[in-house]
Design a protein around this motif. Sequence first.
Motif, PDB file in Angstrom:
ATOM      1  N   UNK A  33       0.835  -1.210   0.000  1.00 13.21           N
ATOM      2  CA  UNK A  33       0.000   0.000   0.000  1.00 13.21           C
ATOM      3  C   UNK A  33       0.867   1.256   0.000  1.00 13.21           C
ATOM      4  N   UNK A  34       1.931   1.261   0.796  1.00  9.73           N
ATOM      5  CA  UNK A  34       2.818   2.432   0.836  1.00  9.73           C
ATOM      6  C   UNK A  34       3.510   2.653  -0.504  1.00  9.73           C
ATOM      7  N   UNK A  35       3.914   1.565  -1.148  1.00 10.16           N
ATOM      8  CA  UNK A  35       4.573   1.693  -2.445  1.00 10.16           C
ATOM      9  C   UNK A  35       3.648   2.348  -3.467  1.00 10.16           C
ATOM     10  N   UNK A  37       1.399   4.671  -2.774  1.00 13.99           N
ATOM     11  CA  UNK A  37       1.011   6.023  -2.366  1.00 13.99           C
ATOM     12  C   UNK A  37       1.760   7.071  -3.182  1.00 13.99           C
ATOM     13  N   UNK A  38       1.160   8.258  -3.335  1.00 14.86           N
ATOM     14  CA  UNK A  38       1.855   9.346  -4.043  1.00 14.86           C
ATOM     15  C   UNK A  38       3.050   9.857  -3.241  1.00 14.86           C
ATOM     16  N   UNK A  39       3.985  10.425  -3.953  1.00 15.87           N
ATOM     17  CA  UNK A  39       5.167  11.018  -3.331  1.00 15.87           C
ATOM     18  C   UNK A  39       4.916  12.500  -3.077  1.00 15.87           C
ATOM     19  N   UNK A  40       5.855  13.138  -2.440  1.00 13.27           N
ATOM     20  CA  UNK A  40       5.762  14.557  -2.132  1.00 13.27           C
ATOM     21  C   UNK A  40       6.533  15.354  -3.187  1.00 13.27           C
ATOM     22  N   UNK A  41       5.804  16.032  -4.063  1.00 13.60           N
ATOM     23  CA  UNK A  41       6.466  16.898  -5.039  1.00 13.60           C
ATOM     24  C   UNK A  41       6.694  16.269  -6.397  1.00 13.60           C
ATOM     25  N   UNK A  42       6.226  15.035  -6.620  1.00 14.65           N
ATOM     26  CA  UNK A  42       6.319  14.433  -7.947  1.00 14.65           C
ATOM     27  C   UNK A  42       4.949  13.865  -8.313  1.00 14.65           C
ATOM     28  N   UNK A  43       4.819  13.424  -9.550  1.00 10.27           N
ATOM     29  CA  UNK A  43       3.571  12.786  -9.984  1.00 10.27           C
ATOM     30  C   UNK A  43       3.674  11.269  -9.890  1.00 10.27           C
ATOM     31  N   UNK A  44       4.749  10.758  -9.323  1.00 16.74           N
ATOM     32  CA  UNK A  44       4.978   9.327  -9.208  1.00 16.74           C
ATOM     33  C   UNK A  44       4.471   8.788  -7.876  1.00 16.74           C
ATOM     34  N   UNK A  45       4.281   7.466  -7.852  1.00 15.24           N
ATOM     35  CA  UNK A  45       4.060   6.770  -6.590  1.00 15.24           C
ATOM     36  C   UNK A  45       5.432   6.524  -5.963  1.00 15.24           C
ATOM     37  N   UNK A  46       5.434   6.066  -4.720  1.00 18.06           N
ATOM     38  CA  UNK A  46       6.700   5.726  -4.067  1.00 18.06           C
ATOM     39  C   UNK A  46       7.475   4.679  -4.859  1.00 18.06           C
ATOM     40  N   UNK A  47       6.787   3.655  -5.349  1.00 16.51           N
ATOM     41  CA  UNK A  47       7.465   2.604  -6.110  1.00 16.51           C
ATOM     42  C   UNK A  47       8.068   3.157  -7.401  1.00 16.51           C
ATOM     43  N   UNK A  48       7.352   4.019  -8.073  1.00 14.22           N
ATOM     44  CA  UNK A  48       7.862   4.611  -9.310  1.00 14.22           C
ATOM     45  C   UNK A  48       9.063   5.512  -9.038  1.00 14.22           C
ATOM     46  N   UNK A  49       9.001   6.254  -7.949  1.00 12.50           N
ATOM     47  CA  UNK A  49      10.134   7.114  -7.601  1.00 12.50           C
ATOM     48  C   UNK A  49      11.345   6.268  -7.205  1.00 12.50           C
ATOM     49  N   UNK A  50      11.122   5.151  -6.522  1.00 12.05           N
ATOM     50  CA  UNK A  50      12.237   4.255  -6.203  1.00 12.05           C
ATOM     51  C   UNK A  50      12.890   3.739  -7.483  1.00 12.05           C
ATOM     52  N   UNK A  51      12.079   3.418  -8.484  1.00 13.68           N
ATOM     53  CA  UNK A  51      12.657   2.993  -9.759  1.00 13.68           C
ATOM     54  C   UNK A  51      13.473   4.132 -10.376  1.00 13.68           C
ATOM     55  N   UNK A  52      12.955   5.341 -10.326  1.00 14.27           N
ATOM     56  CA  UNK A  52      13.676   6.499 -10.865  1.00 14.27           C
ATOM     57  C   UNK A  52      15.018   6.672 -10.135  1.00 14.27           C
ATOM     58  N   UNK A  53      15.024   6.471  -8.830  1.00 16.06           N
ATOM     59  CA  UNK A  53      16.262   6.574  -8.059  1.00 16.06           C
ATOM     60  C   UNK A  53      17.260   5.492  -8.489  1.00 16.06           C
ATOM     61  N   UNK A  54      16.771   4.276  -8.693  1.00 15.71           N
ATOM     62  CA  UNK A  54      17.602   3.194  -9.208  1.00 15.71           C
ATOM     63  C   UNK A  54      18.149   3.552 -10.579  1.00 15.71           C
TER      64      UNK A  54
END
Length: 179
Positions: A33-35, A37-54
């Motif tokens: 569920x947390x993965x 959820x939306x992130x703060x300041x982006x249009x990505x979810x947490x999981x999508x932002x983690x992929x972007x970080x990778x």
Amino acid sequence: MENGQRVDRRTIHTELERARTEFHALLDTASEAELGQPTDGTRWTNEQLLFHMLFGYILMLPLLALMRVFGRLPRWAGRGFARLLNAGTRPFDVVNYLGPLGGARVFGPRRMGATFDRVIVCLHRRLDAESEIGFALGMHYPARWDPFFHEFMTVADLYRYPTQHFAFHRRQLTLTAGD
């Protein structure tokens, strides 16, 4: 490698390992569920932002290859290439946004963790094999593409880039785990 100073490989190795440990902690403790959820300041979810970080780390291998080519060419060639890339910032932004949408789906948390490990191991090997002269090799970069790209970057600067990118986006995650 500024002012003829030697590059502190140990510090870069430590930064890479710290990012790897933190990435795994985030993946291992986040609920499904947390993965989502939306992130703060982006249009990505947490999981999508983690992929972007990778992906910031994955990009290091082609960026280092580009550096090897353009770093040996006359500066005007690299400057022209950077201008061309800067002119394509809008299409880049679209691809940069869409990539993590698909990447997170295809990889999922488990494969993201394994991929992060493989990329970090590869970067450790490349870092150890780099000559002091190699660290000074540099080229012009499309500074409009990323706040951590500068007009001119060396190989030493490039090794610091993914961890700066990681730390910036880490603050945008809304995961309760890993805090």
